[in-house]
Design a protein around this motif. Structure first.
Motif, PDB file in Angstrom:
ATOM      1  N   ARG A 159      14.683  39.703  37.572  1.00 11.04           N
ATOM      2  CA  ARG A 159      13.712  40.733  37.995  1.00 11.04           C
ATOM      3  C   ARG A 159      12.551  40.629  37.003  1.00 11.04           C
ATOM      4  O   ARG A 159      12.649  41.125  35.882  1.00 11.04           O
ATOM      5  CB  ARG A 159      14.339  42.121  37.940  1.00 11.04           C
ATOM      6  CG  ARG A 159      15.641  42.253  38.705  1.00 11.04           C
ATOM      7  CD  ARG A 159      15.431  42.342  40.195  1.00 11.04           C
ATOM      8  NE  ARG A 159      16.696  42.537  40.888  1.00 11.04           N
ATOM      9  CZ  ARG A 159      16.814  42.541  42.206  1.00 11.04           C
ATOM     10  NH1 ARG A 159      15.758  42.343  42.957  1.00 11.04           N
ATOM     11  NH2 ARG A 159      17.981  42.717  42.771  1.00 11.04           N
ATOM     12  N   ILE A 160      11.501  39.971  37.437  1.00 11.57           N
ATOM     13  CA  ILE A 160      10.423  39.614  36.506  1.00 11.57           C
ATOM     14  C   ILE A 160       9.386  40.729  36.418  1.00 11.57           C
ATOM     15  O   ILE A 160       8.816  41.149  37.427  1.00 11.57           O
ATOM     16  CB  ILE A 160       9.762  38.286  36.955  1.00 11.57           C
ATOM     17  CG1 ILE A 160      10.818  37.179  36.944  1.00 11.57           C
ATOM     18  CG2 ILE A 160       8.593  37.928  36.048  1.00 11.57           C
ATOM     19  CD1 ILE A 160      10.380  35.910  37.625  1.00 11.57           C
ATOM     20  N   GLY A 161       9.177  41.228  35.207  1.00  9.64           N
ATOM     21  CA  GLY A 161       8.166  42.252  34.971  1.00  9.64           C
ATOM     22  C   GLY A 161       6.942  41.650  34.298  1.00  9.64           C
ATOM     23  O   GLY A 161       6.575  40.502  34.559  1.00  9.64           O
ATOM     24  N   LYS A 162       6.329  42.409  33.397  1.00  5.73           N
ATOM     25  CA  LYS A 162       5.085  41.968  32.751  1.00  5.73           C
ATOM     26  C   LYS A 162       5.385  41.218  31.450  1.00  5.73           C
ATOM     27  O   LYS A 162       6.327  41.536  30.736  1.00  5.73           O
ATOM     28  CB  LYS A 162       4.199  43.182  32.453  1.00  5.73           C
ATOM     29  CG  LYS A 162       3.673  43.890  33.702  1.00  5.73           C
ATOM     30  CD  LYS A 162       2.758  45.042  33.312  1.00  5.73           C
ATOM     31  CE  LYS A 162       2.099  45.678  34.526  1.00  5.73           C
ATOM     32  NZ  LYS A 162       3.010  46.475  35.336  1.00  5.73           N
ATOM     33  N   ASN A 163       4.545  40.225  31.167  1.00  5.89           N
ATOM     34  CA  ASN A 163       4.570  39.484  29.895  1.00  5.89           C
ATOM     35  C   ASN A 163       5.886  38.755  29.632  1.00  5.89           C
ATOM     36  O   ASN A 163       6.364  38.682  28.508  1.00  5.89           O
ATOM     37  CB  ASN A 163       4.252  40.417  28.709  1.00  5.89           C
ATOM     38  CG  ASN A 163       2.907  41.096  28.877  1.00  5.89           C
ATOM     39  OD1 ASN A 163       1.941  40.468  29.300  1.00  5.89           O
ATOM     40  ND2 ASN A 163       2.849  42.376  28.583  1.00  5.89           N
ATOM     41  N   VAL A 164       6.497  38.228  30.705  1.00  2.70           N
ATOM     42  CA  VAL A 164       7.693  37.394  30.565  1.00  2.70           C
ATOM     43  C   VAL A 164       7.504  36.134  31.405  1.00  2.70           C
ATOM     44  O   VAL A 164       6.750  36.142  32.379  1.00  2.70           O
ATOM     45  CB  VAL A 164       8.979  38.129  31.013  1.00  2.70           C
ATOM     46  CG1 VAL A 164       9.274  39.305  30.120  1.00  2.70           C
ATOM     47  CG2 VAL A 164       8.897  38.563  32.462  1.00  2.70           C
ATOM     48  N   VAL A 165       8.163  35.040  31.003  1.00  5.37           N
ATOM     49  CA  VAL A 165       8.089  33.790  31.786  1.00  5.37           C
ATOM     50  C   VAL A 165       9.512  33.259  31.974  1.00  5.37           C
ATOM     51  O   VAL A 165      10.393  33.474  31.142  1.00  5.37           O
ATOM     52  CB  VAL A 165       7.219  32.720  31.090  1.00  5.37           C
ATOM     53  CG1 VAL A 165       5.763  33.090  31.133  1.00  5.37           C
ATOM     54  CG2 VAL A 165       7.666  32.474  29.653  1.00  5.37           C
ATOM     55  N   VAL A 166       9.694  32.554  33.095  1.00  2.00           N
ATOM     56  CA  VAL A 166      10.986  31.938  33.401  1.00  2.00           C
ATOM     57  C   VAL A 166      10.799  30.430  33.389  1.00  2.00           C
ATOM     58  O   VAL A 166       9.773  29.919  33.862  1.00  2.00           O
ATOM     59  CB  VAL A 166      11.500  32.427  34.777  1.00  2.00           C
ATOM     60  CG1 VAL A 166      12.796  31.726  35.160  1.00  2.00           C
ATOM     61  CG2 VAL A 166      11.709  33.936  34.762  1.00  2.00           C
ATOM     62  N   ASN A 167      11.768  29.700  32.839  1.00  3.25           N
ATOM     63  CA  ASN A 167      11.623  28.234  32.774  1.00  3.25           C
ATOM     64  C   ASN A 167      11.696  27.604  34.166  1.00  3.25           C
ATOM     65  O   ASN A 167      12.091  28.251  35.143  1.00  3.25           O
ATOM     66  CB  ASN A 167      12.668  27.630  31.826  1.00  3.25           C
ATOM     67  CG  ASN A 167      14.099  27.856  32.307  1.00  3.25           C
ATOM     68  OD1 ASN A 167      14.334  28.453  33.350  1.00  3.25           O
ATOM     69  ND2 ASN A 167      15.067  27.380  31.543  1.00  3.25           N
ATOM     70  N   ALA A 168      11.319  26.326  34.256  1.00  7.81           N
ATOM     71  CA  ALA A 168      11.244  25.619  35.544  1.00  7.81           C
ATOM     72  C   ALA A 168      12.592  25.582  36.247  1.00  7.81           C
ATOM     73  O   ALA A 168      12.659  25.626  37.480  1.00  7.81           O
ATOM     74  CB  ALA A 168      10.719  24.200  35.327  1.00  7.81           C
ATOM     75  N   GLU A 169      13.664  25.513  35.466  1.00  8.98           N
ATOM     76  CA  GLU A 169      15.007  25.442  36.064  1.00  8.98           C
ATOM     77  C   GLU A 169      15.514  26.816  36.529  1.00  8.98           C
ATOM     78  O   GLU A 169      16.604  26.922  37.090  1.00  8.98           O
ATOM     79  CB  GLU A 169      16.026  24.876  35.051  1.00  8.98           C
ATOM     80  CG  GLU A 169      15.753  23.457  34.599  1.00  8.98           C
ATOM     81  CD  GLU A 169      14.643  23.385  33.527  1.00  8.98           C
ATOM     82  OE1 GLU A 169      14.013  22.321  33.437  1.00  8.98           O
ATOM     83  OE2 GLU A 169      14.420  24.393  32.816  1.00  8.98           O
ATOM     84  N   GLN A 170      14.716  27.879  36.266  1.00 12.35           N
ATOM     85  CA  GLN A 170      15.091  29.258  36.650  1.00 12.35           C
ATOM     86  C   GLN A 170      16.408  29.689  36.001  1.00 12.35           C
ATOM     87  O   GLN A 170      17.241  30.371  36.601  1.00 12.35           O
ATOM     88  CB  GLN A 170      15.204  29.381  38.178  1.00 12.35           C
ATOM     89  CG  GLN A 170      13.931  29.130  38.934  1.00 12.35           C
ATOM     90  CD  GLN A 170      12.969  30.315  38.855  1.00 12.35           C
ATOM     91  OE1 GLN A 170      13.332  31.437  39.168  1.00 12.35           O
ATOM     92  NE2 GLN A 170      11.742  30.073  38.451  1.00 12.35           N
ATOM     93  N   THR A 171      16.612  29.255  34.747  1.00 14.77           N
ATOM     94  CA  THR A 171      17.871  29.593  34.059  1.00 14.77           C
ATOM     95  C   THR A 171      17.670  30.517  32.860  1.00 14.77           C
ATOM     96  O   THR A 171      18.634  31.085  32.356  1.00 14.77           O
ATOM     97  CB  THR A 171      18.575  28.315  33.559  1.00 14.77           C
ATOM     98  OG1 THR A 171      17.676  27.608  32.702  1.00 14.77           O
ATOM     99  CG2 THR A 171      19.012  27.430  34.710  1.00 14.77           C
ATOM    100  N   ALA A 172      16.434  30.642  32.368  1.00 14.35           N
ATOM    101  CA  ALA A 172      16.208  31.448  31.164  1.00 14.35           C
ATOM    102  C   ALA A 172      14.852  32.147  31.232  1.00 14.35           C
ATOM    103  O   ALA A 172      13.895  31.629  31.815  1.00 14.35           O
ATOM    104  CB  ALA A 172      16.280  30.571  29.919  1.00 14.35           C
ATOM    105  N   MET A 173      14.792  33.345  30.620  1.00 13.17           N
ATOM    106  CA  MET A 173      13.548  34.126  30.582  1.00 13.17           C
ATOM    107  C   MET A 173      13.118  34.288  29.123  1.00 13.17           C
ATOM    108  O   MET A 173      13.958  34.539  28.250  1.00 13.17           O
ATOM    109  CB  MET A 173      13.775  35.496  31.219  1.00 13.17           C
ATOM    110  CG  MET A 173      12.554  36.397  31.202  1.00 13.17           C
ATOM    111  SD  MET A 173      12.931  38.082  31.788  1.00 13.17           S
ATOM    112  CE  MET A 173      12.839  37.849  33.552  1.00 13.17           C
ATOM    113  N   TYR A 174      11.805  34.138  28.880  1.00 13.65           N
ATOM    114  CA  TYR A 174      11.270  34.203  27.517  1.00 13.65           C
ATOM    115  C   TYR A 174      10.133  35.218  27.446  1.00 13.65           C
ATOM    116  O   TYR A 174       9.487  35.531  28.448  1.00 13.65           O
ATOM    117  CB  TYR A 174      10.739  32.823  27.093  1.00 13.65           C
ATOM    118  CG  TYR A 174      11.794  31.749  27.097  1.00 13.65           C
ATOM    119  CD1 TYR A 174      12.584  31.509  25.971  1.00 13.65           C
ATOM    120  CD2 TYR A 174      12.009  30.975  28.231  1.00 13.65           C
ATOM    121  CE1 TYR A 174      13.563  30.525  25.981  1.00 13.65           C
ATOM    122  CE2 TYR A 174      12.994  29.990  28.262  1.00 13.65           C
ATOM    123  CZ  TYR A 174      13.763  29.769  27.129  1.00 13.65           C
ATOM    124  OH  TYR A 174      14.742  28.806  27.145  1.00 13.65           O
TER     125      TYR A 174
END
Length: 468
Positions: A159-174
């Motif tokens: 569930r992606i909110g503000k100021n976060v990114v998900v890697n290309a593989e869709q396995t981790a959020m930073y």
């Protein structure tokens, strides 16, 4: 008559609906019946039961048929398919524990402000959450030898909110920035910067509208407004002001609103007391001392159960539960408590159903257009512009299917919530005085005489009192 025909007249083989069991039953008790174990095996197999045979049971029936004349006996057991476990999102930080999200309070009620802006702080590029994949199901096998597919677990979704990114593989959020992790409504994960006001919100600061967490080390005065995408924390009190947060609001003092302004939070509101105020929270409202002559609405629960814990005057509404030490007073001041009331959900449900119909219609049109383009492709008549349209429609179809699935999940959640009026209750830890009106769903009860340690619940269409 051959042995197979003879067996056919005496024995019936039944296969269960799920094809995971087979049973043998005698049509009649024939004292002269005898049969070789191998012949009985072959007869069972000729009836389509070829896997998971219980040979020891079949042999016992052949040797001593009389013992089985009047019972249905299981003679084959298949392998049940196993469902995979659902995937989920695992957070690198504990966000839901209230004690980790508030300033540390000492025994004499003072607050250690040093702790406020250090909670769940992250640096840019730091891991916030990771996806734990679903596991595959294991296939089973029926007694007739068919392969029974096992259902794979459902994948978790970020569930992606503000100021976060998900890697290309869709396995981790930073984290995309330095800041504070906060969950907002609909469980979105965000990283918000923190805006601090060292003093009151007054003419010197003006109104505040910030895409992050706001910490106010003072009071919020009448007529001012504070809006935040993250939490709002007030190390002081609030007058007749407007506070709106997409996450939670926490006030170390109380609210003396004078029937002006309001507090609105996507998640929770926590404070010491409220007088002549209006509070709305998506989840819980927790008041340590008193709620007086106020309009209170919470999606889940309202708790005012501290040592003083008084609710008097006004209306308190909660989706599931209201708990208070004392409700009303000896002067029978009109006080209304409502639970099992979530009118906003009914509106949401109507909108979602309308939206779902529109999406289904759109999907139908997209699939028809794709079918036509696929036919052209198979006959080698697909021009460049048609190829581009085909790619675009395929992407549209995928997006629409995802939206339909998401809306169906939300509809299911709302329908489940609306059915749970049975769980709605009002708990009184000490005394509920006359003049109090208790409403559960569509049912009402007026309290005439003071009662102690009672829980009001809905039973068979009536608001009943049971000992707390």
């Amino acid at each position: 008559m051959g042995e197979a025909e003879h067996l056919e007249t005496l024995i019936r083989i039944q296969i269960s609906a799920d094809k995971l069991s087979a049973f043998l039953q005698f049509n009649r008790a024939d004292e002269t019946f005898s049969c070789m174990p191998e012949a009985l095996e072959n007869f069972v197999k000729s009836n389509g039961v070829i896997y998971g045979l219980q040979y020891d049971v079949i042999h016992k029936i052949a040797k001593d048929p009389k013992a089985y004349f009047y019972t249905q006996t299981q003679i084959a057991i298949g392998d049940e398919p196993k469902q995979g476990e659902d995937g989920y999102i695992r957070l690198a930080y504990q966000l839901d524990d209230e004690d980790t999200q508030r300033p540390v309070e000492t025994a004499d009620g003072r607050v250690d402000l040093k702790e406020v802006s250090r909670i769940n702080n992250v640096k840019r590029g730091q891991l916030i959450a990771e996806k734990i994949p679903a596991t595959d199901g294991f296939e089973g096998k029926s007694v007739t030898g068919e392969v029974l597919p096992g259902k794979n677990g459902k994948e978790g979704r970020f569930r992606i909110g503000k100021n976060v990114v998900v890697n290309a593989e869709q396995t981790a959020m930073y984290a995309a920035i330095d800041g504070l992790i906060t969950k907002t409504d609909k469980e979105k994960i965000n990283v918000f910067p923190v805006y601090e006001v060292n003093g009151d919100v007054d003419y010197r600061t003006g109104n505040i509208d910030f895409v992050g967490t706001v910490v106010i080390r003072g009071n919020v005065l009448t007529g001012f407004r504070v809006k935040a995408s993250g939490d709002i924390r007030v190390i002081g009190g609030v007058e007749g002001a407007e506070l709106e947060s997409e996450a939670s609001i926490e006030i170390t003092g109380g609210v003396m609103a004078g029937d002006k302004g309001h507090l609105k939070a996507g998640k929770n509101i926590k404070l010491s007391f409220v007088q002549d105020g209006r509070l709305t929270a998506g989840q819980d409202i927790i008041v340590s001392q008193s709620i007086m002559h106020s309009q209170i609405k919470a999606g889940k629960s309202v708790v005012c159960a501290g040592p003083k814990g008084l609710v008097v005057g006004g209306t308190v509404q909660a989706g599931e539960r209201v708990a208070a030490r004392t409700i009303g007073n000896t002067m029978s001041t009109a006080t209304t408590i409502e639970v099992g009331v979530r009118p906003e959900l009914r509106g949401d449900l109507q909108e979602l159903r309308t939206s779902l119909r529109q999406l289904a219609d759109g999907l139908d049109k997209t699939e028809k257009a794709l079918g036509l383009l696929d036919h052209l492709a198979s006959t080698g008549q697909l021009s460049d512009d048609k190829l581009a349209l085909r790619i675009k429609l395929t992407a549209t179809k995928r997006q629409t299917v995802e939206q339909i699935e998401s809306k169906r999940e939300r509809i299911f959640d709302i329908e489940k919530a609306l059915e749970e009026t049975d769980l709605a209750k009002v708990d009184v830890l000490n005394t509920c005085y006359g003049g109090t009106k208790i409403v559960i769903g569509r049912y009402t009860r007026f309290v005439k005489d003071a009662t102690s340690r009672m829980s009001f619940r809905l039973q068979e269409g009536e608001v009943m009192m049971v000992p707390y």
